[in-house]
Design a protein around this motif. Structure first.
Motif, mmCIF file in Angstrom:
data_model
loop_
_atom_site.group_PDB
_atom_site.id
_atom_site.type_symbol
_atom_site.label_atom_id
_atom_site.label_comp_id
_atom_site.label_asym_id
_atom_site.label_seq_id
_atom_site.Cartn_x
_atom_site.Cartn_y
_atom_site.Cartn_z
ATOM 1 N N GLY A 36 27.160 40.914 24.627
ATOM 2 C CA GLY A 36 26.042 41.719 25.119
ATOM 3 C C GLY A 36 24.723 41.344 24.481
ATOM 4 O O GLY A 36 23.692 41.296 25.147
ATOM 5 N N LYS A 37 24.760 41.045 23.197
ATOM 6 C CA LYS A 37 23.535 40.663 22.488
ATOM 7 C C LYS A 37 23.043 39.302 22.964
ATOM 8 O O LYS A 37 21.849 39.108 23.198
ATOM 9 N N SER A 38 23.965 38.353 23.161
ATOM 10 C CA SER A 38 23.548 37.006 23.555
ATOM 11 C C SER A 38 23.165 36.915 25.034
ATOM 12 O O SER A 38 22.214 36.222 25.375
ATOM 13 N N GLN A 39 23.865 37.618 25.906
ATOM 14 C CA GLN A 39 23.620 37.506 27.340
ATOM 15 C C GLN A 39 22.516 38.435 27.857
ATOM 16 O O GLN A 39 21.775 38.076 28.753
ATOM 17 N N SER A 66 38.544 40.166 29.043
ATOM 18 C CA SER A 66 37.670 39.123 28.508
ATOM 19 C C SER A 66 36.499 39.780 27.777
ATOM 20 O O SER A 66 36.311 40.995 27.848
ATOM 21 N N ASP A 67 35.697 38.966 27.085
ATOM 22 C CA ASP A 67 34.539 39.505 26.371
ATOM 23 C C ASP A 67 33.571 40.191 27.327
ATOM 24 O O ASP A 67 33.037 41.260 27.028
ATOM 25 N N ALA A 68 33.343 39.572 28.476
ATOM 26 C CA ALA A 68 32.419 40.150 29.451
ATOM 27 C C ALA A 68 32.956 41.472 29.989
ATOM 28 O O ALA A 68 32.205 42.445 30.135
ATOM 29 N N GLU A 69 34.246 41.522 30.287
ATOM 30 C CA GLU A 69 34.832 42.769 30.778
ATOM 31 C C GLU A 69 34.772 43.856 29.709
ATOM 32 O O GLU A 69 34.461 45.008 30.012
ATOM 33 N N GLN A 91 23.861 44.747 36.087
ATOM 34 C CA GLN A 91 24.489 44.997 37.390
ATOM 35 C C GLN A 91 24.605 43.708 38.185
ATOM 36 O O GLN A 91 25.620 43.453 38.826
ATOM 37 N N GLY A 92 23.587 42.860 38.144
ATOM 38 C CA GLY A 92 23.646 41.564 38.830
ATOM 39 C C GLY A 92 24.728 40.663 38.259
ATOM 40 O O GLY A 92 25.447 39.982 39.005
ATOM 41 N N ALA A 93 24.860 40.654 36.935
ATOM 42 C CA ALA A 93 25.916 39.853 36.307
ATOM 43 C C ALA A 93 27.291 40.359 36.704
ATOM 44 O O ALA A 93 28.203 39.565 36.964
ATOM 45 N N LEU A 94 27.450 41.673 36.795
ATOM 46 C CA LEU A 94 28.736 42.237 37.214
ATOM 47 C C LEU A 94 29.028 41.882 38.664
ATOM 48 O O LEU A 94 30.172 41.570 39.017
ATOM 49 N N GLU A 95 28.007 41.914 39.522
ATOM 50 C CA GLU A 95 28.182 41.513 40.915
ATOM 51 C C GLU A 95 28.643 40.061 41.003
ATOM 52 O O GLU A 95 29.532 39.727 41.791
ATOM 53 N N ASP A 96 28.037 39.181 40.200
ATOM 54 C CA ASP A 96 28.439 37.777 40.189
ATOM 55 C C ASP A 96 29.875 37.616 39.716
ATOM 56 O O ASP A 96 30.644 36.844 40.294
ATOM 57 N N MET A 97 30.238 38.341 38.659
ATOM 58 C CA MET A 97 31.613 38.274 38.166
ATOM 59 C C MET A 97 32.583 38.777 39.217
ATOM 60 O O MET A 97 33.667 38.209 39.402
ATOM 61 N N SER A 98 32.213 39.818 39.926
ATOM 62 C CA SER A 98 33.077 40.373 40.965
ATOM 63 C C SER A 98 33.236 39.390 42.126
ATOM 64 O O SER A 98 34.325 39.232 42.667
ATOM 65 N N ALA A 99 32.139 38.736 42.488
ATOM 66 C CA ALA A 99 32.199 37.763 43.584
ATOM 67 C C ALA A 99 33.098 36.584 43.232
ATOM 68 O O ALA A 99 33.743 36.011 44.113
ATOM 69 N N ASN A 100 33.166 36.241 41.954
ATOM 70 C CA ASN A 100 34.011 35.133 41.508
ATOM 71 C C ASN A 100 35.387 35.597 41.031
ATOM 72 O O ASN A 100 36.120 34.829 40.421
ATOM 73 N N LEU A 101 35.703 36.871 41.280
ATOM 74 C CA LEU A 101 36.994 37.461 40.902
ATOM 75 C C LEU A 101 37.266 37.328 39.406
ATOM 76 O O LEU A 101 38.380 37.069 38.968
ATOM 77 N N LYS A 102 36.220 37.545 38.602
ATOM 78 C CA LYS A 102 36.357 37.449 37.151
ATOM 79 C C LYS A 102 36.279 38.813 36.476
ATOM 80 O O LYS A 102 36.127 38.886 35.267
ATOM 81 N N VAL A 103 36.368 39.874 37.251
ATOM 82 C CA VAL A 103 36.311 41.208 36.665
ATOM 83 C C VAL A 103 37.347 42.090 37.363
ATOM 84 O O VAL A 103 37.579 41.966 38.568
ATOM 85 N N ASN A 104 37.949 42.944 36.604
ATOM 86 C CA ASN A 104 38.940 43.883 37.103
ATOM 87 C C ASN A 104 38.259 44.878 38.049
ATOM 88 O O ASN A 104 37.164 45.355 37.763
ATOM 89 N N LYS A 105 38.910 45.213 39.138
ATOM 90 C CA LYS A 105 38.271 46.093 40.129
ATOM 91 C C LYS A 105 38.027 47.497 39.589
ATOM 92 O O LYS A 105 37.065 48.154 39.989
#
Length: 137
Positions: A36-39, A66-69, A91-105
């Motif tokens: 969170g601090k770096s991103q 994952s760290d992001a999750e 919110q935009g980063a979460l949308e991107d992660m969701s679009a790439n299936l990298k976040v739990n629903k």
């Protein structure tokens, strides 16, 4: 006589797994804080009770994310306290992660449910709503 050896052994095994889980969760929280601090340049407060506020959401364990999750889970109770640009960036980063299936629903749904409460509000209005202050009429 066998109880003298078996019972302490069982207790030690249980304690080992409990402590190993606690250490793993602490490590995942530290990694999420660093992410969170770096991103996003967001420093999460270290609040051991923050996860209790998230019980109403059916979220996975931090150890399995994952760290992001983990960061997205830990930021949910604090979304309203963030500046609008940071809320939108996260919110935009979460949308991107969701679009790439990298976040739990479940994480996505919980975050978006909380985000919608503050969407479109100014920083002061969101902060007041987050703190539970009523808007004077």
């Amino acid at each position: 006589m066998i109880y003298v050896f078996v019972v302490p052994f069982i207790v030690l095994v249980i304690l080992f797994f409990v402590l190993a889980g606690a250490l793993k969760q602490k490590k995942k929280r530290a990694e999420a804080f660093a992410y969170g601090k770096s991103q996003f340049d967001v420093e999460l407060p270290y609040n051991p009770n923050a996860l209790q506020e998230l019980v109403k959401y059916k979220l996975p364990l931090l150890q399995n994310c994952s760290d992001a999750e983990c960061f997205m889970i830990l930021i949910i109770p604090y979304i309203g306290s963030l500046h609008g640009d940071k809320r939108q960036k996260i919110q935009g980063a979460l949308e991107d992660m969701s679009a790439n299936l990298k976040v739990n629903k479940e994480i996505y749904r919980a975050f978006m449910d909380e985000y919608e409460k503050y969407d479109g509000l100014s920083d002061d209005e969101a902060s007041d709503k987050w703190r539970g202050k009523e808007k004077p009429e």
